[in-house]
Design a protein around this motif. Sequence first.
Motif, PDB file in Angstrom:
ATOM      1  N   THR A  60      -3.147  -1.712   9.573  1.00  0.00           N
ATOM      2  CA  THR A  60      -3.488  -3.036   9.054  1.00  0.00           C
ATOM      3  C   THR A  60      -2.405  -4.032   9.446  1.00  0.00           C
ATOM      4  O   THR A  60      -1.281  -3.643   9.795  1.00  0.00           O
ATOM      5  CB  THR A  60      -3.625  -3.035   7.518  1.00  0.00           C
ATOM      6  OG1 THR A  60      -2.341  -2.801   6.936  1.00  0.00           O
ATOM      7  CG2 THR A  60      -4.616  -1.981   7.046  1.00  0.00           C
TER       8      THR A  60
ATOM      9  N   SER B 131       0.830  -1.201   0.000  1.00  0.00           N
ATOM     10  CA  SER B 131       0.000   0.000   0.000  1.00  0.00           C
ATOM     11  C   SER B 131       0.859   1.244   0.000  1.00  0.00           C
ATOM     12  O   SER B 131       1.899   1.321   0.633  1.00  0.00           O
ATOM     13  CB  SER B 131      -0.903  -0.006   1.246  1.00  0.00           C
ATOM     14  OG  SER B 131      -1.552   1.231   1.362  1.00  0.00           O
TER      15      SER B 131
ATOM     16  N   HIS C 207      -3.976  -6.514   3.264  1.00  0.00           N
ATOM     17  CA  HIS C 207      -4.704  -5.250   3.356  1.00  0.00           C
ATOM     18  C   HIS C 207      -6.074  -5.408   4.012  1.00  0.00           C
ATOM     19  O   HIS C 207      -6.673  -4.427   4.446  1.00  0.00           O
ATOM     20  CB  HIS C 207      -4.907  -4.645   1.959  1.00  0.00           C
ATOM     21  CG  HIS C 207      -3.643  -4.480   1.177  1.00  0.00           C
ATOM     22  ND1 HIS C 207      -2.630  -3.642   1.578  1.00  0.00           N
ATOM     23  CD2 HIS C 207      -3.229  -5.057   0.018  1.00  0.00           C
ATOM     24  CE1 HIS C 207      -1.642  -3.694   0.694  1.00  0.00           C
ATOM     25  NE2 HIS C 207      -1.982  -4.546  -0.258  1.00  0.00           N
TER      26      HIS C 207
END
Length: 564
Positions: free
Chosen positions: A505, A28, A484
């Motif tokens: 996360t 991410s 995720h």
Amino acid sequence: MKIVFQILLTMSFLFQGAGFAQEDSLVSFDDIEFSEGAQDTEGLIDVSDEVVFSDGADTASFNEGESDDAVVTRVPIEQAEKQSMWAIFIAGLIGGFAAFLMPCIFPMVPLTVSFFTKKSGSKGKAVSQALLYGIFIIVIYVALGMLITMAFGADALNALSTNGVFNFLFFLLLVVFAASFFGAFEITLPSSFVNKIDANSDKGGLVGLFFMSASLAVVSFSCTGPIIGTLLVEAATKGERLGPAIGMFGFSLALAVPFVLFAMFPSMMKSLPKSGGWLNSVKVVLGFLELALALKFLSNVDLAYNWQILDREVFLSLWIVIFGLMGLYLIGKIKFSHDSPLNYLSVPRTILAIVVFSFVVYMVPGMWGAPLKSIAAFLPPIGTQDFDISTVHSMGGTHTADASGRKHYTHFHSRATIKGFDPYYDYEEALAAAKAQNKPLMIDFTGWTCVNCRKMEADVWSDQKIRNLINQEFILVELYVDEHDLKLAEAEQYISPQTGKKINTVGKKNTDFQISKFGSNSQPLYALVGNDGELLVQSSGANYDIDKYAAFLQSGIKAYQERN
């Protein structure tokens, strides 16, 4: 037969490079910033906001005071980078040779060579002109690779390639390329641009030769464009600054050398096959391969975001159909709009059809859980298989009765864990278990989409000796850096001292832990630690030599025994 399948897979993944040296984990952008800063591989690094993800090369180091007896030889980061660059170069070569056989280029060889021999008046001058022609081809394509890097930056390209949205866009892009090769449409450059380049090729001297080379590049774009586009995307995923340029160098070298050779030895052209419908067949076969490659990008997104749509048996079903259709096309049972009538099967076409159909038969047992080691690195994890005829017990696993109560167990175990292992999925919980059972802890930093991780699991961890060592001598914890879907509880969220970003996360937490604790940014990474959480021996990246990997595990056991 296994070697034949691996050759076919090399063809299928022309642009992924040799040796599985790419990073596939979908990281991410929320917690990582990319820059061009150098990494310190000698100690624990202060990454700040200069984190760049890579694959297969370990940058971790020992803590002070470790036993010299526990040292395990590992591949230096510089050597791993060289291997990655060679992989990109080889992928470019394969792509260039494939492009040479395209209908946009192959028929131009006799015309181009004849132009040199007739215009020059002597063989020596013809050879020198052909050599310059080849050099200009290389210069043009390498310049294209350099422009891509300069425009976006190697790190930015790598960041895009590991993002879920862009992986989906890459999937769509490759589907478009496949449709182009199938004959649905042609991808061409603007005609005005092509005409200007072609007009300048009539000039004499070096300028004329340069524009002749440029004309080849632009006129053949409808054939080479999909290959170049895919190669640039895959070169970017390696995270190497010169990756796109090296890929284009390999591509252009394979494209240029035949022109120079045939100018030097014109008699060799008599041995060339005549142009015909087989050239379009090359495009169609590459279209099938592009379609198979596209599914890998879609699988990356499916795994990282837990869609559970493209599970292992679905992926295999699609591959079986794609390669089955390719085989039917090769024997003339399927035709496309631009195909010529196939009156008989040539020897090369027959051999390729046999290889393709054999590959299809090889994949069929995978629908019932067969490991398929030759292609396991490209498939979704075996845990995503809905029906597996084998059982955990037959693989010698050490299933724990209360395992289902472990943190994140229900989320990971059924989808991720390979047969015969029963790991933890939270570091703190695993470390507590290691202390309670007086065993060293083995940390496996992995990812849903890490190709090298799947290859290690299929080729090394499946070995009985390795499996027994891990199960009996260690507490195993698997930490997924690209998870995720699992959010941390509010109380567990924090701001990373390294990146200054919010860690909210499980994937971000594992990534931050790997960087801050072990000074490493690669997957897979195997760290053997004691009950105090400190390294016992130098951590290891991917190592496909079973004996060397066993020695690595044994060294950790020995170091643990010496400390305790």
